[in-house]
Design a protein around this motif. Structure first.
Motif, PDB file in Angstrom:
ATOM      1  N   GLU A   1      -7.973   3.051  -9.696  1.00  0.00           N
ATOM      2  CA  GLU A   1      -7.930   4.386  -9.077  1.00  0.00           C
ATOM      3  C   GLU A   1      -7.035   5.371  -9.819  1.00  0.00           C
TER       4      GLU A   1
ATOM      5  N   ALA B   1       0.627   4.084  -2.855  1.00  0.00           N
ATOM      6  CA  ALA B   1       0.236   5.450  -2.492  1.00  0.00           C
ATOM      7  C   ALA B   1       1.221   6.461  -3.082  1.00  0.00           C
ATOM      8  N   THR B   2       2.511   6.129  -3.040  1.00  0.00           N
ATOM      9  CA  THR B   2       3.521   6.999  -3.643  1.00  0.00           C
ATOM     10  C   THR B   2       3.294   7.129  -5.145  1.00  0.00           C
TER      11      THR B   2
ATOM     12  N   GLY C   1       0.795  -1.222   0.000  1.00  0.00           N
ATOM     13  CA  GLY C   1       0.000   0.000   0.000  1.00  0.00           C
ATOM     14  C   GLY C   1       0.824   1.266   0.000  1.00  0.00           C
ATOM     15  N   GLU C   2       1.937   1.279   0.742  1.00  0.00           N
ATOM     16  CA  GLU C   2       2.728   2.506   0.837  1.00  0.00           C
ATOM     17  C   GLU C   2       3.397   2.844  -0.502  1.00  0.00           C
TER      18      GLU C   2
ATOM     19  N   PHE D   1      -5.078  -0.383  -7.965  1.00  0.00           N
ATOM     20  CA  PHE D   1      -4.300   0.750  -8.451  1.00  0.00           C
ATOM     21  C   PHE D   1      -4.740   1.128  -9.859  1.00  0.00           C
TER      22      PHE D   1
ATOM     23  N   ARG E   1       0.479   6.750  -6.740  1.00  0.00           N
ATOM     24  CA  ARG E   1      -0.730   7.547  -6.970  1.00  0.00           C
ATOM     25  C   ARG E   1      -0.425   9.041  -6.869  1.00  0.00           C
ATOM     26  N   THR E   2       0.453   9.409  -5.921  1.00  0.00           N
ATOM     27  CA  THR E   2       0.860  10.808  -5.790  1.00  0.00           C
ATOM     28  C   THR E   2       1.528  11.297  -7.071  1.00  0.00           C
TER      29      THR E   2
END
Length: 256
Positions: free
Chosen positions: A217, A193-194, A189-190, A214, A196-197
């Motif tokens: 999204e 998340a990076t 997840g981490e 992923f 996605r940023t």
């Protein structure tokens, strides 16, 4: 439909290893700022195609253009000529790539890993590279790890450092080859998340992954490959929710 010229243009890309035909004529465009996620079963040619974009593998036929440059070759008097290793390396300086394995230098700190290419290859002033490295560490959520050694980081942290290192060369294209496949599930997840940023920041990305969430999204477009071909592509809500091809349907049914 966007009127922008594609940043990546792949035409009839073919790649074989001996008698094993891995890519059987891939056509694909990637627009500037687009996030393209490539899905497909193991052995479908996804990672090979990604490596061809960066000329880590040489095509047997077809072409890949990054902007106005043909990857690995140049046209002279109507004939294609292979570029020298030095010129291929220069082409790669505009492409960042993150692999399954983190490939950090174990004898260097996090900060040293990130500034190695900007200072050593691009001849960026060291102080400037260090300042930008700290900004990248903030982007990937590791501001406090600049002086850490890779062996003291979790797998997820090491992969985020690898992403920061790839971004340090200011690439116009980022390639991700199953960047979470070597991670323990709780660390996936981490890293996502990076990524996605970065997608939200408008970075052009081509991502090979099995992470359907992923793709749903973050992707602007989902490409499904099977048997060395692009079988289906479209917006995530089309391909993931209402796939048209039986192979895509069969693959996605495993994730429902």
């Amino acid at each position: 439909m966007s009127l922008a010229e594609p940043l990546v243009r792949a035409r009839n890309v073919q790649k074989s290893y001996g008698d094993n035909e891995v890519l059987k004529g891939i056509d694909l465009d990637v627009l500037p700022g687009e996030v393209v996620v490539i899905l497909g079963p193991s052995g479908s040619g996804k990672s090979t195609f990604l490596r061809c974009i960066n000329h880590l593998e040489e095509l047997n036929a077809g072409s890949i253009m990054i902007g106005e440059q043909q990857v690995g070759f140049e046209l002279k008097k109507g004939l294609l000529h292979r570029l020298s290793p030095k010129r291929i390396a220069r082409q790669r300086q505009e492409i960042g790539m993150v692999f399954q394995q983190f490939n950090l230098y174990p004898h260097m700190t996090v900060l040293q890993n990130i500034i190695e290419a900007p200072v050593g290859v691009h001849k960026q002033p060291r102080a400037e590279a260090i300042a930008e490295a700290y900004e990248l560490l903030a982007t990937v959520g590791l501001s406090d790890k600049a002086d850490a050694w890779p062996r003291h980081l979790s797998g997820g942290q090491q992969q985020r450092v690898a992403i920061a290192r790839a971004l340090a060369i200011k690439p116009k294209l980022m390639l991700f080859d199953e960047p979470t496949s070597a991670l323990d599930p709780e660390l996936v997840g981490e890293v996502l998340a990076t990524m996605r940023t970065l997608a939200d920041q408008g970075l052009t990305m081509v991502v090979v992954t099995h992470e359907i969430g992923f793709a749903r999204e973050a992707a602007d477009r989902v490409v499904f490959m099977d048997g060395g071909r692009v079988v289906e592509q479209g917006a995530p809500e089309e391909v993931l929710v209402n796939p048209q091809h039986p192979r895509t349907q069969a693959f996605l049914s495993r994730f429902i």
